[in-house]
Enzyme design. Structure first.
Site, PDB file in Angstrom:
ATOM      1  N   ASP A 185       0.828  -1.199   0.000  1.00 44.94           N
ATOM      2  CA  ASP A 185       0.000   0.000   0.000  1.00 44.94           C
ATOM      3  C   ASP A 185       0.870   1.260   0.000  1.00 44.94           C
ATOM      4  OD1 ASP A 185      -2.737   1.264   0.536  1.00 44.94           O
ATOM      5  OD2 ASP A 185      -1.584   2.014   2.252  1.00 44.94           O
TER       6      ASP A 185
ATOM      7  N   GLU B 205       1.272  -0.564  -4.925  1.00 44.60           N
ATOM      8  CA  GLU B 205       0.309   0.456  -5.316  1.00 44.60           C
ATOM      9  C   GLU B 205       1.056   1.751  -5.601  1.00 44.60           C
ATOM     10  OE1 GLU B 205      -3.499   2.891  -3.445  1.00 44.60           O
ATOM     11  OE2 GLU B 205      -1.673   2.558  -2.299  1.00 44.60           O
TER      12      GLU B 205
END
Length: 623
Positions: A341, A370
């Site tokens: 993330d 990400e």
């Protein structure tokens, strides 16, 4: 290990737990004195490439205690005890010699914090040989909103957010790990091979704890989702079906109720300011040759949100802590991939080191990050391929550029660079990646408006989007509920919708064909058909892509290998378009037979008419 384990001496686990609690002192000590508040990692493994282990111990006044190891002979050695500015923490620096066998040893501590004897286990390493590849289809789940398999864990009174309200977009709804286990059949029928739940670690935050991205314990599954043991059951259940488990991990921040923040080991573990300072979210300053140092600092050192303290990974103790907990989860729960993330926000030197050490230990694990950025050069920089400063040891990225392009193609008319032309240009820039086929592609996710809503609930456009997702290069990722035509576009809490039937007492059960609407079954069957086609044909997985410049909204591309050639024609115009087969003779010989996935088979002669907002998939015969 040269010493004998307690099990070899005839002790059961019940005895071991009892010994760990009573310590080496008499029953006169209270419970608080006989245990540590936190031991991170709570156990470790033999056979690791890195023979050093740092154990972070947390307990009031523990920094005033002395430490030693017992019954470890010479295979496990306590090299040093490091005191931290906060006397409620110490770090034990251990050396675990090569050849050490599985077993237990005792960490003994005496002093102001009490006399404690902690049984520390070293487990034997397991064999890891899986990872993601182009044959996989990823299923992304927000667990709190998927299915409630165990209503007894919905409310944990001791936690800050301790009620369930399914009408509250940012409240907890009660979905859990058991709900995912109960519906593996549903996922597998849909053609999913790798399951990616949003984070499951403890989030003891007072608000919006359901999403999972503000950890309050790095080593514990949130009890409202289940237990560490149940997570292991989930992993084993997937692997028994040759499916894979992806863990969603975060290194940029934690929740502000995490004990590492509420009782900091050292303030240098965090970026601290006199007043709240938020990141500028400008990833481009990391590679902009003209960027100011001020903007770079705000990007990496600013907080992601008010309740998410920003970690300073340049601190060597914190860096080791984060790497160790990653390895602990991979090893203990047999993970196949990690999705990282907010990858752009932590210190990039640390992320490169993190990737290197994880890959050294687990060469086959698939790491994808990400990078919610704008533009192919921006995205490619984080791979460290042609444009980055050095390799990041990543296998892929969440391909936001393909996401933007597919959404543009189905919501805008074709221009020189707009509409379907954007997808053409995006794929034409694949030269900047060493392995563009390892990008994880998607049309929506847990942070974005639902795709069916984006295309204004137009099923023909939905069909085009699904066809492109499952036939383009990359590893496709489907957000749960897409197969059920979830269409919410307004706000994070709402786009993370409940699956009807995932809760006891729901009026219908969308996990069954009988419980779905006619349109939902059309969507489910469409995706199932496409995943089945992809699974059966390597050309749609690892085959070469050849694309032709789109004209008047009509885009034709091919996926082909030595065995098969697939032709995909997508008409993003509302008007029917003709395609002249002569243009595609390098891949479709004149008069070749074309077997249609939908509609009628035909020969490559003259023109083919593609209806407005239509998509066709053909297998080109080589006879």
């Amino acid at each position: 290990m040269t010493y004998k384990s307690l099990g070899e001496l005839g002790f059961t686990w019940r005895h071991i737990v009892f010994i760990g609690l009573i310590g080496f002192s008499s029953a006169g000590l209270d419970a608080q004195q006989r245990t540590f508040s936190h031991v991170d990692p709570p156990f470790w493994f033999t056979g690791m490439k890195n023979t050093n282990l740092e154990i972070l111990i947390h307990k009031t006044d523990i920094g005033n205690n002395s430490f030693n190891l017992k019954n470890n002979a010479e295979s496990v050695r306590l090299d040093s005890v490091q005191n931290l500015p906060n006397k409620n923490y110490v770090i034990l620096h251990l050396h675990i010699a090569p050849g050490t066998t599985a077993g237990e040893f005792q960490i003994q501590s005496k002093g102001k914090a009490g006399n404690i004897n902690y049984t520390y286990e070293l487990k034997a390493r397991k064999d890891h040989s899986r990872g993601l590849d182009q044959s996989d289809v990823v299923y992304l789940i927000t667990p709190d909103r998927f299915a409630n398999g165990d209503p007894t864990n919905d409310v944990v009174k001791t936690m800050r957010q301790n009620k369930v309200d399914r009408s509250a977009p940012y409240g907890r709804h009660g979905g859990d790990i058991q709900g995912m286990i109960d519906n593996i059949d549903f996922m597998q029928e849909l053609g999913m091979t790798a399951i990616w739940p949003n984070p499951l670690l403890e989030n003891d935050q007072p608000n919006a704890s359901y999403h999972g991205y503000a950890f309050t314990d790095y080593y514990k599954i949130d009890p409202r989702f289940g237990t560490n043991a149940l997570y292991k059951t989930f992993s084993d259940s997937l692997h028994a079906r040759d499916m894979k488990l992806i863990m969603d991990v975060v290194y940029n921040h934690i929740g502000d109720k995490h004990y590492l923040y509420t009782d900091m080991p050292d303030s240098s573990w965090f970026f601290m300011y006199d007043s709240f300072t938020k990141t500028n979210y400008r990833d481009n300053v990391l590679y902009d040759p003209h960027a100011s140092e001020y903007d770079k600092k705000i990007m990496t050192d600013g907080w992601f949100d008010t309740h998410m303290p920003d970690l300073d990974q340049r601190n060597p103790r914190l860096a080791n802590y984060l790497i160790q907990q990653t390895i602990w989860w991979i090893e203990e729960f047999d993970l196949d991939a990690l999705r990282i993330d907010t990858y752009a926000y932590p210190d990039q030197d640390f992320m490169r080191r993190w990737g290197k050490e994880v890959k050294e230990q687990y060469p086959d694990i698939f790491l994808f990050a990400e990078t919610w950025v704008h533009g192919t050069p921006s995205q490619a920089w984080f791979m460290g391929d042609a444009l980055g400063p050095e390799p990041n040891h990543l296998d892929g990225l969440t391909d936001f550029q393909v996401h933007y392009a597919i959404n543009d193609a189905l919501t805008k008319e074709q221009g020189w660079t707009d509409g379907i032309a954007r997808l053409y240009y995006t794929l034409s820039a694949d030269y900047v990646y060493k392995a563009p086929e390892d990008m994880v592609t998607f049309v929506d996710n847990h942070d974005l408006a639902r795709f069916y809503g984006v295309v204004n609930k137009d099923f023909k456009k939905f069909k085009m989007g699904m066809a492109m997702l499952f036939t383009l290069r990359g590893i496709p990722s489907l957000y749960y509920g897409t197969e059920l035509l979830m269409a919410e576009t307004d706000g994070h809490g709402k786009i993370r919708e409940d699956v009807l039937g995932g809760w006891p007492g729901d009026s219908l059960n969308a996990f069954t064909a009988a419980g779905r609407t006619e349109d939902q079954n059309l969507a489910f069957d469409l995706i199932k058909e496409l995943t089945t086609l992809r699974a059966a044909n390597p050309a749609l997985q690892t085959g070469k892509t050849t694309q032709f410049v789109p004209e008047n909204g009509l885009y034709v591309y091919f996926r082909h290998d030595d065995q098969n050639t697939f032709m995909i024609a997508v008409n993003t115009s509302g008007k029917e378009q003709k395609m002249d087969f002569k243009r595609f003779e390098e891949l479709v010989p004149a008069g070749a037979n074309l077997k249609a996935l939908w509609g009628e088979d035909l020969k490559a002669e003259g023109d083919l008419v593609i209806e407005g907002y239509g998509v066709e998939i053909f297998v080109v015969s080589r006879n």
